[in-house]
Structure formats: C-alpha cells, structure tokens
Design an enzyme around this catalytic site. Structure first.
Site, mmCIF file in Angstrom:
data_model
loop_
_atom_site.group_PDB
_atom_site.id
_atom_site.type_symbol
_atom_site.label_atom_id
_atom_site.label_comp_id
_atom_site.label_asym_id
_atom_site.label_seq_id
_atom_site.Cartn_x
_atom_site.Cartn_y
_atom_site.Cartn_z
ATOM 1 N N ASN A 255 1.450 -59.520 17.174
ATOM 2 C CA ASN A 255 0.208 -58.998 16.588
ATOM 3 C C ASN A 255 -0.818 -60.102 16.338
ATOM 4 O OD1 ASN A 255 1.671 -56.692 16.674
ATOM 5 N ND2 ASN A 255 1.854 -56.422 14.451
ATOM 6 N N HIS B 206 -46.370 -44.652 29.013
ATOM 7 C CA HIS B 206 -46.022 -43.304 29.487
ATOM 8 C C HIS B 206 -46.018 -43.253 31.014
ATOM 9 C CE1 HIS B 206 -46.990 -41.873 25.345
ATOM 10 N NE2 HIS B 206 -47.911 -42.818 25.437
ATOM 11 N N SER C 194 -29.683 -47.723 55.280
ATOM 12 C CA SER C 194 -29.068 -46.395 55.258
ATOM 13 C C SER C 194 -28.281 -46.220 56.547
ATOM 14 C CB SER C 194 -30.160 -45.338 55.163
ATOM 15 O OG SER C 194 -29.677 -44.104 55.645
ATOM 16 N N LYS D 144 -34.764 -47.404 56.230
ATOM 17 C CA LYS D 144 -34.555 -47.614 54.802
ATOM 18 C C LYS D 144 -34.104 -49.021 54.436
ATOM 19 C CE LYS D 144 -33.838 -44.620 52.049
ATOM 20 N NZ LYS D 144 -34.008 -43.514 51.174
ATOM 21 N N GLU E 98 -30.313 -50.510 41.596
ATOM 22 C CA GLU E 98 -29.750 -49.215 41.194
ATOM 23 C C GLU E 98 -28.384 -49.410 40.535
ATOM 24 O OE1 GLU E 98 -30.807 -45.925 44.290
ATOM 25 O OE2 GLU E 98 -30.796 -47.854 45.302
ATOM 26 N N TYR F 144 -1.871 -53.477 12.426
ATOM 27 C CA TYR F 144 -1.715 -53.258 13.864
ATOM 28 C C TYR F 144 -1.157 -51.890 14.197
ATOM 29 C CZ TYR F 144 -0.519 -53.755 18.747
ATOM 30 O OH TYR F 144 -0.441 -53.559 20.097
HETATM 31 N N1 ARG Z 1 0.473 -55.800 24.289
HETATM 32 C C1 ARG Z 1 0.218 -55.634 22.905
HETATM 33 C C2 ARG Z 1 -1.293 -55.398 22.692
HETATM 34 O O1 ARG Z 1 -2.013 -55.641 23.580
HETATM 35 C C3 ARG Z 1 0.604 -56.843 22.151
HETATM 36 C C4 ARG Z 1 0.920 -56.609 20.726
HETATM 37 C C5 ARG Z 1 2.173 -55.803 20.612
HETATM 38 N N2 ARG Z 1 2.537 -55.651 19.274
HETATM 39 C C6 ARG Z 1 3.490 -54.780 18.881
HETATM 40 N N3 ARG Z 1 3.744 -54.717 17.622
HETATM 41 N N4 ARG Z 1 4.071 -54.000 19.735
HETATM 42 O O2 ARG Z 1 -1.747 -54.944 21.689
#
Ligand code: ARG
Length: 457
Positions: free
Chosen positions: A109, A155, A276, A282, A289, A316
């Site tokens: 995390n 405009h 084109s 063209k 675009e 997380y």
């Molecule tokens: N691949 C996960 C992500 O992108 C990484 C973190 C995973 N964490 C967990 N507690 N499973 O978020």
C-alpha cells in the site's frame, strides 16, 4: 506460491487471478519500484534490521532485476500479481532467503503510492518541458508575423480587427497557466508515502526523513491512513491534463476553421495533414482533429478516477488499483499530443491576403462610434447612430466604408469627410494601446513578457 499464501490452502480462481492482476499495466513502474526498494533496504540497514552484507546482496539483486527489465529480459510468471510482487519474486530467485527481509515493515500500500509519485514526478517534468516547447513555438510564430492583421471574432462573428500574433499568444497564456497549475500540483506529488505501512505506520524504526531525502521528496506524509488511501494528487494531475486538453482542443478548433477553404487564413504543413482514400483533393487536418478529440479521453480519465474514489472507505481499497490506466493513458496521450501540436504551430503558414480580404470594414464600426464620442456624443448614442449607418449600408448593399458622406450626415451632422480615415484596420489595431491590447507596441511588449516567462525570469 503467493506472497500472501500463508493462510490459504486453495489456489485462487484462474479468472480471478487475471482480474486481480495489475502487472499488465503497472510493469512500467519497475524503475520507480526498484528505486523505492533500494531506499527502503538502506533504511532497514540504518535501523539495524539488515547487516551490511545483506544490504549489499539485496542492492546487487535489485540491480540485476533492473537490468532484466531494462533490457526486456524480465520473465513474467502467471503468479506475478503486480510489479511489486514480480520484482520481489525475481529477487528471491536471484539472492535467496534474504530477499524475504526486504518487505520488513513495508506494505504494497505505501509501496505503490510511492512508486506512483516517483514515476509521476519524472513524467511531469518531461511534460512540462514539452509544454514549454509548445509555448516557444507560439512566441516564435507571433514574433515572425507581428505586422499581420486579421479579423477577430466573438460568437464566431467578425468583431474587431486584431493582430494575428495577438491571437497566437492568447494560447501562450492559457498554456502558461497550465504550467503554473502543473508546478503547483507537483509540490503535492512530491511528498513521501513510504513508511506509512499498510495503514498505520511501521514499528521498526526506519527513518522516513532519510527515505524522503534519499528519494528526493520534499516532505513526509503526515498521516499514514491518508498516505495510502488517497489519490487526490493524481486527480490534480488528471484535471490539469483535462484543462490543458481543453486549451489544446480550442486551439485546434480555431486552426481547423482557419485552415478551411472558406477562411483560408492559414495553411497547415502537409506533414500534419492526411489525404482521403476516396477524394484525391483532400488534405485533412487530422493532427488537429485528434488534438480536439483527445480532450475527450483526457476529461474521461479524470471522471473515471473521480468516480473510483468517491465513496471509498478510509485507507487502501483495491479499487485504487484502477487509478493506473487512466493516469497512464493521460500521460501517454500528452506525450504525443504536445510535440505534434508544437509541430503544427511551428510550421503554420499564415495567409495575409486571405485575412485582409476577409476583414469586413463593419469591424471598424466601434472605431466609428469612438469618432463620434470624440465629438462629444455619449457612447450609447454614438453606438445607436453608427448602428443606423451599418443598417443603411446593408440596405444599399454596400460595405460600410463605401456609404456616401450625405448618407452618414443624414444620420448625424457630426459626421464629416474625415470619418473615412477611421476605416484603417492598422490604425484601429494600434489605437488599442492598453496593456494586453492589440497595438503594435502592446504586442511587442507582450512578446517580451512571454520571452521572460520562457526564460524563467
Ligand atoms: N497492485 C496494487 C495497486 O495497484 C498494489 C497494492 C496492493 N495492495 C493490497 N493490499 N492488495 O493498488
């Protein structure tokens, strides 16, 4: 064996494995991931959790893994869930049991949040340089054609004459604000999540200030839950990109119109148009675009992540893995869009004849009202009188500057023969000498100011 396999006695479902995997898109974080791991290993060593020898082994192993990614030799295994597990799995194969010490006190995390910021920081610096190139091309284009006068529109109706360079530079300032927004967002990108652990910090004494310094972060995140659970800095980058995309799209739209046969104000370099398959005549403004069209996905990527984040409980959640594809798509999009648009701008060929021919003298009606104002008529009244002259010219099928003097004088005796001197676009443009206006001197000052911005002064 899964990293987290200890409590499991069955394998996860095969489709679930695919559904769960982020390696197909997060492998691009390999360099950031390894960089973060090197710093973490050093932090562990300083905290007395790795011997000098173990640190050496881990760093050497990580170098090896980095070499494999760099040279495209890294072999992905089906069990590699994401970049973090892939790197660690391979490290284990290379250096054995000691690899198991690297994840001490760390969680994927805080690891992923760190990787993303490291990656993003480098990408943002490159994109800023690209945006600066686009600005430089705009300034050069403006400077090369300072004399050139064209109809200015509101405009999408002819309003007042302006200088071509003035129109060009209007985009310079939009992109300048984009660069300022980027620099501001970068400050918040550059804060270190590592050491936040899974959600609650870590208990092993790794010095987060050391990690921050080692990885070039300006600060350490002040709250571990926040550090692993939010992606608002990504949102900032995505909204920055969406706004930039909208600016680019508007520039593209102006140019698509101006390059049309009907306007003919600019010619696009053939390197940025395509033919084109059916109509031989063209030359389509595809680069423009697509620039206009790409703003759709840039906005979409922002909305996608906003919706992912909305309503998530604290810290997380796996939903956060969905942050990557929109982010990477936006970065990839801009990485091509900016240099292509820069190419279009730096090769633009304005067409003075067409601009002159298109300019209707009615765009000088405001100047004619000012003429009456200088003779003491209140502006509202002057506006009304000139409006009648415009209507009269229209009724007679004449351009305003061909309406005979007696017709003007029938509307107001304050009109005299010198009124026709008003019908001079150059003079009208130069009369707008206010700062930020269209006068020659004002435009030159603007170019100077833009040059100073580019020079970082
Ligand atoms: N691949 C996960 C992500 O992108 C990484 C973190 C995973 N964490 C967990 N507690 N499973 O978020």
């Amino acid at each position: 064996m899964k990293l987290w396999g200890g409590r499991y006695d069955v394998d996860v479902d095969e489709l679930m494995e695919r559904f769960n995997a982020s390696l197909p898109f997060d492998h691009r974080l390999w360099e950031a991931d390894i960089e973060g791991s090197r710093a973490w290993a050093e932090g562990l060593h300083r905290a007395g959790l790795l011997t000098a020898e173990e640190l050496e082994t881990l760093l050497r192993g990580l170098d090896h893994v980095a070499d494999e990614w760099r040279s495209g030799r890294f072999e992905v295994k089906p069990s590699d869930e994401d970049i973090h597990t892939a790197v660690e799995r391979r490290l284990h194969e290379l250096v054995g049991e000691v690899a198991g010490k690297l994840h001490t006190g760390r969680s994927r995390n805080d690891q992923v949040a760190t990787d993303e910021r490291l990656y993003l920081r480098a990408e943002l610096d490159r994109l800023d340089a690209g945006l600066r190139e686009l600005q430089a091309a705009l300034v050069e284009q403006a400077e090369r054609h300072v004399e050139l006068i064209m109809p200015g529109y509101t405009h999408l109706q002819q309003a007042q004459p302006i200088r071509y360079g003035h129109w060009v530079l209007s985009y310079f300032w939009m992109f300048q604000r984009d660069r300022e927004r980027l620099a501001d967002a970068r400050k918040r990108v550059n804060v270190l999540p590592l050491g936040a652990g899974a959600l609650a910090g870590h208990s092993l004494g790794v010095d987060r200030r050391f990690l921050a310094e080692r990885l070039g972060f300006d600060a350490v995140s002040p709250n571990s839950l926040d550090a692993v659970g939010d992606r608002d800095v990504l949102l900032e980058v995505l909204s920055w990109a969406a706004i930039l995309g909208v600016h680019a799209s508007r520039l593209a739209e102006d140019l698509i119109l101006y390059a049309s046969r009907e306007f003919g104000f600019v010619r696009l370099d053939p390197r940025y148009t395509t033919g084109s398959s059916l109509m031989p005549q063209k030359a389509n403004p595809d680069a423009l675009e697509l620039t206009r069209g790409k703003s759709g996905r840039l906005i979409g990527n922002l909305v996608a992540l906003l919706v992912v984040l909305k309503g998530l409980p604290s810290a997380y959640n796996k939903d956060l893995q969905e942050d990557k594809e929109p982010l990477f798509d936006t970065l990839d999009t801009l990485r091509l869009l900016l240099p292509v648009l820069t190419g279009v701008v730096s090769t633009l060929q304005p067409q003075p004849e067409r601009m002159r021919a298109a300019l209707d003298t009615a765009t000088l009606a405001t100047d004619l009202a000012d003429y009456l104002v200088r003779r003491g008529v209140p502006f509202r009244r002057a506006h009304h009188l000139v409006g009648r002259a415009v209507a009269e010219a229209e009724r007679r099928g004449l351009p305003l500057h061909r309406l005979p003097l007696e017709a003007f004088r029938a509307i107001s005796p304050l009109f005299e023969a010198d009124l026709y001197e008003v019908f001079d676009a150059e003079q009208a443009v130069n009369a707008r000498a206010s700062e930020g206006g269209t006068a020659d001197a004002a435009l030159r000052a603007q170019i100077e100011a833009a040059r100073r911005v580019l020079a970082g002064k």
